[in-house]
Design a protein around this motif. Sequence first.
Motif, mmCIF file in Angstrom:
data_model
loop_
_atom_site.group_PDB
_atom_site.id
_atom_site.type_symbol
_atom_site.label_atom_id
_atom_site.label_comp_id
_atom_site.label_asym_id
_atom_site.label_seq_id
_atom_site.Cartn_x
_atom_site.Cartn_y
_atom_site.Cartn_z
ATOM 1 N N THR A 298 -37.443 53.637 28.817
ATOM 2 C CA THR A 298 -37.472 52.574 27.811
ATOM 3 C C THR A 298 -36.392 51.535 28.087
ATOM 4 O O THR A 298 -36.629 50.322 27.966
ATOM 5 C CB THR A 298 -37.278 53.167 26.409
ATOM 6 O OG1 THR A 298 -38.307 54.123 26.154
ATOM 7 C CG2 THR A 298 -37.321 52.087 25.338
ATOM 8 N N ALA A 299 -35.203 52.014 28.475
ATOM 9 C CA ALA A 299 -34.098 51.101 28.781
ATOM 10 C C ALA A 299 -34.422 50.221 29.983
ATOM 11 O O ALA A 299 -34.132 49.025 29.990
ATOM 12 C CB ALA A 299 -32.824 51.903 29.043
ATOM 13 N N ILE A 300 -35.053 50.826 30.992
ATOM 14 C CA ILE A 300 -35.412 50.067 32.195
ATOM 15 C C ILE A 300 -36.420 48.983 31.854
ATOM 16 O O ILE A 300 -36.304 47.833 32.300
ATOM 17 C CB ILE A 300 -35.978 51.019 33.271
ATOM 18 C CG1 ILE A 300 -34.867 51.934 33.796
ATOM 19 C CG2 ILE A 300 -36.585 50.222 34.427
ATOM 20 C CD1 ILE A 300 -35.376 53.079 34.645
ATOM 21 N N LYS A 301 -37.433 49.332 31.046
ATOM 22 C CA LYS A 301 -38.452 48.361 30.666
ATOM 23 C C LYS A 301 -37.847 47.207 29.862
ATOM 24 O O LYS A 301 -38.248 46.051 30.020
ATOM 25 C CB LYS A 301 -39.559 49.045 29.869
ATOM 26 C CG LYS A 301 -40.411 49.988 30.717
ATOM 27 C CD LYS A 301 -41.405 50.774 29.877
ATOM 28 C CE LYS A 301 -42.189 51.761 30.731
ATOM 29 N NZ LYS A 301 -43.105 52.608 29.933
ATOM 30 N N ALA A 302 -36.866 47.519 29.000
ATOM 31 C CA ALA A 302 -36.187 46.472 28.231
ATOM 32 C C ALA A 302 -35.408 45.547 29.158
ATOM 33 O O ALA A 302 -35.385 44.322 28.967
ATOM 34 C CB ALA A 302 -35.261 47.108 27.205
ATOM 35 N N ILE B 118 -24.305 50.978 30.723
ATOM 36 C CA ILE B 118 -25.613 51.585 30.457
ATOM 37 C C ILE B 118 -25.623 53.059 30.841
ATOM 38 O O ILE B 118 -26.183 53.897 30.135
ATOM 39 C CB ILE B 118 -26.740 50.806 31.190
ATOM 40 C CG1 ILE B 118 -28.095 51.340 30.730
ATOM 41 C CG2 ILE B 118 -26.604 50.900 32.713
ATOM 42 C CD1 ILE B 118 -29.263 50.471 31.178
ATOM 43 N N GLN B 119 -24.937 53.422 31.964
ATOM 44 C CA GLN B 119 -24.871 54.821 32.368
ATOM 45 C C GLN B 119 -23.952 55.608 31.440
ATOM 46 O O GLN B 119 -24.231 56.760 31.092
ATOM 47 C CB GLN B 119 -24.370 54.943 33.808
ATOM 48 C CG GLN B 119 -24.368 56.368 34.348
ATOM 49 C CD GLN B 119 -25.745 57.005 34.301
ATOM 50 O OE1 GLN B 119 -26.695 56.450 34.831
ATOM 51 N NE2 GLN B 119 -25.868 58.157 33.647
ATOM 52 N N GLU B 120 -22.845 54.975 31.006
ATOM 53 C CA GLU B 120 -21.928 55.629 30.068
ATOM 54 C C GLU B 120 -22.632 55.939 28.751
ATOM 55 O O GLU B 120 -22.486 57.035 28.180
ATOM 56 C CB GLU B 120 -20.710 54.734 29.821
ATOM 57 C CG GLU B 120 -19.797 54.601 31.036
ATOM 58 C CD GLU B 120 -18.608 53.689 30.768
ATOM 59 O OE1 GLU B 120 -17.478 54.099 31.037
ATOM 60 O OE2 GLU B 120 -18.833 52.572 30.267
ATOM 61 N N ILE B 121 -23.428 54.975 28.274
ATOM 62 C CA ILE B 121 -24.148 55.170 27.014
ATOM 63 C C ILE B 121 -25.170 56.289 27.146
ATOM 64 O O ILE B 121 -25.296 57.148 26.256
ATOM 65 C CB ILE B 121 -24.826 53.856 26.579
ATOM 66 C CG1 ILE B 121 -23.745 52.837 26.162
ATOM 67 C CG2 ILE B 121 -25.817 54.095 25.434
ATOM 68 C CD1 ILE B 121 -24.283 51.449 25.918
#
Length: 529
Positions: free
Chosen positions: A69-73, A46-49
């Motif tokens: 948004t990623a955290i909420k997902a 996730i950090q690489e992306i």
Amino acid sequence: MNNKKVQVWLPLLFSITMIAGMYLGYKMRDNMPGKSFFFLEKRRPIQEIMDLIQNKYVDDVKADALADTAIKALLGKLDPHSVFIPAEQLQSVNEDLAGKFYGIGVEFNIFDDTINVINVLQDGPSFKAGLQTGDKFIKVEDSLVAGNKIDGDKIRKLLRGDRGTKVNITFLRGAAIKKITITRDAIPLTSLDASYMIEKGVGYIKLNKFSQQTYREFMDALMALKKQGLQKLILDLRGNGGGVLDEAVEIADEFLPGDKLITYTEGKHVAKKEYRCRREGQFETGALVVLEDEGTASASEILIGALQDWDRATVIGRRSFGKGLVQEQFDLSDNSALRLTVARYYTPVGRSIQRPYANGGKAYYEEISNRYHDGETQSADSVKNDTTKIFKTAGGKKLYGGGGITPDYFVALDTNGFSLTAARLYSKNVVSNFAYTFYLQNTQQFKNYATPSAFIKSFIFTEDNWKQLVSAAAKDSVSLSNVLPREKTEIVSRIKSSIARQVWRTEGMVEVLNTDDTAVKKALEVIAK
């Protein structure tokens, strides 16, 4: 000779100390989740992306918003109550739990693109500075707020600030333009909506949440009612979505004797913790009725669950929300926060009242609205109790787990005043706006009513007043020409309660509404037995 020995051994001692320190440090590291001896942290995909998007993506991106948004997902794969709180929302969330913020102490509404002062907090900063209900803001400092398409959020940001700071306001009173300087101070976000003697010997207390100030507010109200001859109590927790667990526990302690268990919490990484009574309560023996509905959740359910399990209170209303999860808030490096579910709570007999959430957050929250559509809010026979999780109180009464708290007496949702016309009337704020204008036009009349009770007995909303409302509604494209009699009765009741709110704030509004409230009437019937 001794100095030479020290010179020989000192380097060795330093070496041993350093090696021991490294060993202990790594052993401590081993005890941290996911860490092992000589562990080198591997970067997650996730950090690489995120890094690749920020460094390689074809267009500019707002990295922070993308990360949010990623955290909420990610949290969406857990439970519905584990949530991420962005930095810009954290202050508001914390203020609600703390039960206060720093500002000037006014309620306002926006009419015709103008900020109108609806209410001034008694003895608050604006009250002390001389601001009055009906004043209209023109400027806050150098910012024009009249006729400038201002919204509520923007004006709140202008009016709030650190304690002790000053704000200059230019406003219109009647036809005169005036200026005033107000010193900001603590403004309570009270959790006590109302507290009064509803009948001789019978008190009524309504709480809208559990903040860090709730127990103190509740005790002030309870002690005041005791001085007025309190013998029986109605505690209204309808619409109370919960809050601080400890505050609910403290209130339960006032009703339960001895060292009775109030609740316990337990989680995978959280040891079992019991919350018990610790002192003699102020209302351990008087008759007690608690009101609940589908908006009653979390800390409210902890309180009701304890009282129901110990046969201490009669519960009236409709099945509660069903939230049995405990969250802990973790502050993050960018001033945002994570509110993560860390444990479940259980009632004294071992009930978890948490509803299932395996089908995701959307289905979880839709279950509440479905209660309106499948008849559960209209008939006790339609209530969906989990019959696989049956418990019994100390006195042998049957209880259910797994889906909220089922009341001892069911009261259907009153839908008499529900219609498309009424919905439009309320959604466009026609009722509250009319009540505000009506109050300003008849201020002297309302000074004749010393209490909400006197207002209820004497005030009459005449046919001429109704015609005024019809005219005001028409300006907002709402026609009241064909409303049914029961709809008209409900609308008039709302008008009267809104006027009472102008005079006595929320307590006045609640007292007026309670005169026709079916759940309150049932509570009075039950408590009289």
